[in-house]
Design a protein around this motif. Structure first.
Motif, PDB file in Angstrom:
ATOM      1  N   THR A  17       9.976  14.096  -3.349  1.00  0.00           N
ATOM      2  CA  THR A  17       9.151  13.805  -2.175  1.00  0.00           C
ATOM      3  C   THR A  17       8.357  15.043  -1.757  1.00  0.00           C
ATOM      4  N   ASP A  18       9.020  16.196  -1.757  1.00  0.00           N
ATOM      5  CA  ASP A  18       8.319  17.440  -1.400  1.00  0.00           C
ATOM      6  C   ASP A  18       7.179  17.716  -2.378  1.00  0.00           C
ATOM      7  N   ALA A  19       7.461  17.540  -3.674  1.00  0.00           N
ATOM      8  CA  ALA A  19       6.439  17.774  -4.696  1.00  0.00           C
ATOM      9  C   ALA A  19       5.278  16.803  -4.509  1.00  0.00           C
ATOM     10  N   TYR A  20       5.619  15.562  -4.209  1.00  0.00           N
ATOM     11  CA  TYR A  20       4.603  14.521  -4.032  1.00  0.00           C
ATOM     12  C   TYR A  20       3.734  14.814  -2.804  1.00  0.00           C
ATOM     13  N   ASN A  21       4.385  15.176  -1.716  1.00  0.00           N
ATOM     14  CA  ASN A  21       3.648  15.470  -0.477  1.00  0.00           C
ATOM     15  C   ASN A  21       2.726  16.677  -0.633  1.00  0.00           C
ATOM     16  N   ALA A  22       3.115  17.600  -1.514  1.00  0.00           N
ATOM     17  CA  ALA A  22       2.304  18.802  -1.716  1.00  0.00           C
ATOM     18  C   ALA A  22       1.188  18.580  -2.735  1.00  0.00           C
ATOM     19  N   SER A  23       1.133  17.394  -3.338  1.00  0.00           N
ATOM     20  CA  SER A  23       0.144  17.181  -4.393  1.00  0.00           C
ATOM     21  C   SER A  23      -0.537  15.822  -4.285  1.00  0.00           C
ATOM     22  N   LEU A  24       0.049  14.825  -4.923  1.00  0.00           N
ATOM     23  CA  LEU A  24      -0.588  13.514  -5.045  1.00  0.00           C
ATOM     24  C   LEU A  24      -0.776  12.761  -3.742  1.00  0.00           C
ATOM     25  N   ALA A  25       0.149  12.964  -2.812  1.00  0.00           N
ATOM     26  CA  ALA A  25       0.137  12.154  -1.586  1.00  0.00           C
ATOM     27  C   ALA A  25      -1.218  12.178  -0.888  1.00  0.00           C
ATOM     28  N   GLN A  26      -1.852  13.350  -0.871  1.00  0.00           N
ATOM     29  CA  GLN A  26      -3.121  13.455  -0.138  1.00  0.00           C
ATOM     30  C   GLN A  26      -4.244  12.629  -0.770  1.00  0.00           C
ATOM     31  N   HIS A  27      -4.020  12.178  -2.030  1.00  0.00           N
ATOM     32  CA  HIS A  27      -5.054  11.377  -2.696  1.00  0.00           C
ATOM     33  C   HIS A  27      -4.683   9.897  -2.741  1.00  0.00           C
ATOM     34  N   HIS A  28      -3.507   9.555  -2.198  1.00  0.00           N
ATOM     35  CA  HIS A  28      -3.060   8.169  -2.232  1.00  0.00           C
ATOM     36  C   HIS A  28      -3.200   7.507  -0.872  1.00  0.00           C
ATOM     37  N   PRO A  29      -3.548   6.212  -0.864  1.00  0.00           N
ATOM     38  CA  PRO A  29      -3.580   5.489   0.411  1.00  0.00           C
ATOM     39  C   PRO A  29      -2.168   5.379   1.000  1.00  0.00           C
ATOM     40  N   TRP A  30      -2.117   5.124   2.282  1.00  0.00           N
ATOM     41  CA  TRP A  30      -0.851   5.122   3.007  1.00  0.00           C
ATOM     42  C   TRP A  30       0.197   4.198   2.381  1.00  0.00           C
ATOM     43  N   LEU A  31      -0.226   3.010   1.968  1.00  0.00           N
ATOM     44  CA  LEU A  31       0.734   2.050   1.411  1.00  0.00           C
ATOM     45  C   LEU A  31       1.436   2.574   0.169  1.00  0.00           C
ATOM     46  N   ILE A  32       0.667   3.207  -0.699  1.00  0.00           N
ATOM     47  CA  ILE A  32       1.267   3.769  -1.916  1.00  0.00           C
ATOM     48  C   ILE A  32       2.193   4.923  -1.552  1.00  0.00           C
ATOM     49  N   LYS A  81       3.881   5.302   1.155  1.00  0.00           N
ATOM     50  CA  LYS A  81       5.085   4.716   1.732  1.00  0.00           C
ATOM     51  C   LYS A  81       6.000   4.203   0.614  1.00  0.00           C
ATOM     52  N   ALA A  82       5.412   3.446  -0.308  1.00  0.00           N
ATOM     53  CA  ALA A  82       6.186   2.865  -1.412  1.00  0.00           C
ATOM     54  C   ALA A  82       6.805   3.959  -2.279  1.00  0.00           C
ATOM     55  N   ALA A  83       6.027   5.023  -2.511  1.00  0.00           N
ATOM     56  CA  ALA A  83       6.514   6.115  -3.345  1.00  0.00           C
ATOM     57  C   ALA A  83       7.727   6.777  -2.702  1.00  0.00           C
ATOM     58  N   THR A  84       7.605   7.069  -1.431  1.00  0.00           N
ATOM     59  CA  THR A  84       8.684   7.764  -0.733  1.00  0.00           C
ATOM     60  C   THR A  84       9.965   6.931  -0.722  1.00  0.00           C
ATOM     61  N   VAL A  85       9.802   5.626  -0.585  1.00  0.00           N
ATOM     62  CA  VAL A  85      10.973   4.739  -0.644  1.00  0.00           C
ATOM     63  C   VAL A  85      11.564   4.744  -2.053  1.00  0.00           C
ATOM     64  N   ALA A  86      10.680   4.677  -3.057  1.00  0.00           N
ATOM     65  CA  ALA A  86      11.133   4.655  -4.448  1.00  0.00           C
ATOM     66  C   ALA A  86      11.900   5.922  -4.815  1.00  0.00           C
ATOM     67  N   PHE A  87      11.433   7.056  -4.303  1.00  0.00           N
ATOM     68  CA  PHE A  87      12.077   8.326  -4.649  1.00  0.00           C
ATOM     69  C   PHE A  87      13.535   8.379  -4.185  1.00  0.00           C
ATOM     70  N   CYS A  88      13.854   7.614  -3.158  1.00  0.00           N
ATOM     71  CA  CYS A  88      15.240   7.597  -2.661  1.00  0.00           C
ATOM     72  C   CYS A  88      16.209   7.080  -3.710  1.00  0.00           C
ATOM     73  N   ALA A  89      15.691   6.300  -4.659  1.00  0.00           N
ATOM     74  CA  ALA A  89      16.558   5.697  -5.675  1.00  0.00           C
ATOM     75  C   ALA A  89      16.680   6.561  -6.930  1.00  0.00           C
ATOM     76  N   LEU A  90      16.169   7.793  -6.870  1.00  0.00           N
ATOM     77  CA  LEU A  90      16.195   8.640  -8.064  1.00  0.00           C
ATOM     78  C   LEU A  90      17.607   9.017  -8.473  1.00  0.00           C
ATOM     79  N   PRO A  91      17.838   9.131  -9.781  1.00  0.00           N
ATOM     80  CA  PRO A  91      19.163   9.568 -10.246  1.00  0.00           C
ATOM     81  C   PRO A  91      19.420  11.034  -9.890  1.00  0.00           C
ATOM     82  N   SER A  92      20.632  11.477 -10.150  1.00  0.00           N
ATOM     83  CA  SER A  92      21.019  12.849  -9.816  1.00  0.00           C
ATOM     84  C   SER A  92      20.310  13.854 -10.730  1.00  0.00           C
ATOM     85  N   ARG A  93      20.413  15.091 -10.347  1.00  0.00           N
ATOM     86  CA  ARG A  93      19.801  16.153 -11.156  1.00  0.00           C
ATOM     87  C   ARG A  93      20.390  16.169 -12.568  1.00  0.00           C
TER      88      ARG A  93
END
Length: 207
Positions: free
Chosen positions: A132-147, A149-161
């Motif tokens: 999420t931090d990486a996304y917010n510092a890069s792609l997020a600024q070029h994505h519409p709000w809906l995407i 939102k969906a991305a941030t929710v999706a990232f919660c389901a990521l597997p462990s390191r």
């Protein structure tokens, strides 16, 4: 099974591709760049549907760039920018399928992956937070709000390191971390050369 093995992601492949990307003249060669991206796409796909909104887009962009390279004999990012700008900035802006615009989309996503891989390498927090931090510092600024939102929710389901380091396909976790340490500088280098070139030519906000 051979088919599945052939499609499996390997971090080494990405490392080799990006390592071969930059010439002594600091040109970014498109063939290894796209080859590195194909590896990164396999990485995204191996994580399941979480990243499909990014991987599907990346697949389309890589395919389009491959066609353009073939058609116009673009060897490097620098030559492509030069050739496409020859018609004038206005003409380039009006062309939605240009190599510059297509590359810019991949370039933004590369930044996100670079930051995310850096986070995985240091492993200071949960993968969902890193991503999420990486996304917010890069792609997020070029994505519409809906995407976003969906991305941030999706990232919660990521597997462990550990699961991520396992997906890297290079042996035990410490080897994956070592190889990330080797790969990231090459990716960063390609990113910063491209960033500088696009900045210089005023292409960072191509519609």
């Amino acid at each position: 099974a051979a088919m599945a093995a052939a499609a499996a992601f390997s971090l080494r492949e990405v490392l080799d591709a990006f390592r071969g990307c930059v010439t002594e003249q600091r040109e970014v060669l498109l063939e290894p760049y796209l080859s590195g991206w194909r590896g990164l796409i396999r990485f995204l796909q191996s994580l399941g549907t979480v990243f499909s909104f990014i991987s599907k887009d990346a697949v389309a962009k890589v395919t389009l760039l491959e066609e353009l390279c073939h058609q116009h004999r673009f060897v490097s990012v620098q030559r492509m920018v030069q050739q496409e700008l020859a018609a004038g900035p206005a003409a380039l802006r009006a062309q939605p399928g240009s190599g510059c615009r297509t590359l810019l989309r991949l370039h933004r996503a590369l930044r996100w992956l670079q930051l995310f891989l850096q986070g995985l390498r240091s492993g200071d927090s949960r993968t969902s937070v890193l991503c999420t931090d990486a996304y917010n510092a890069s792609l997020a600024q070029h994505h519409p709000w809906l995407i976003r939102k969906a991305a941030t929710v999706a990232f919660c389901a990521l597997p462990s390191r550990d699961a991520f380091l396992d997906i890297m396909n290079v042996g035990p976790p410490e080897e994956a971390v070592a190889m990330l340490g080797e790969a990231i500088p090459y990716i960063s280098d390609v990113y910063s050369i491209t960033q500088e070139l696009f900045e210089k030519n005023d292409l960072l906000d191509l519609p």
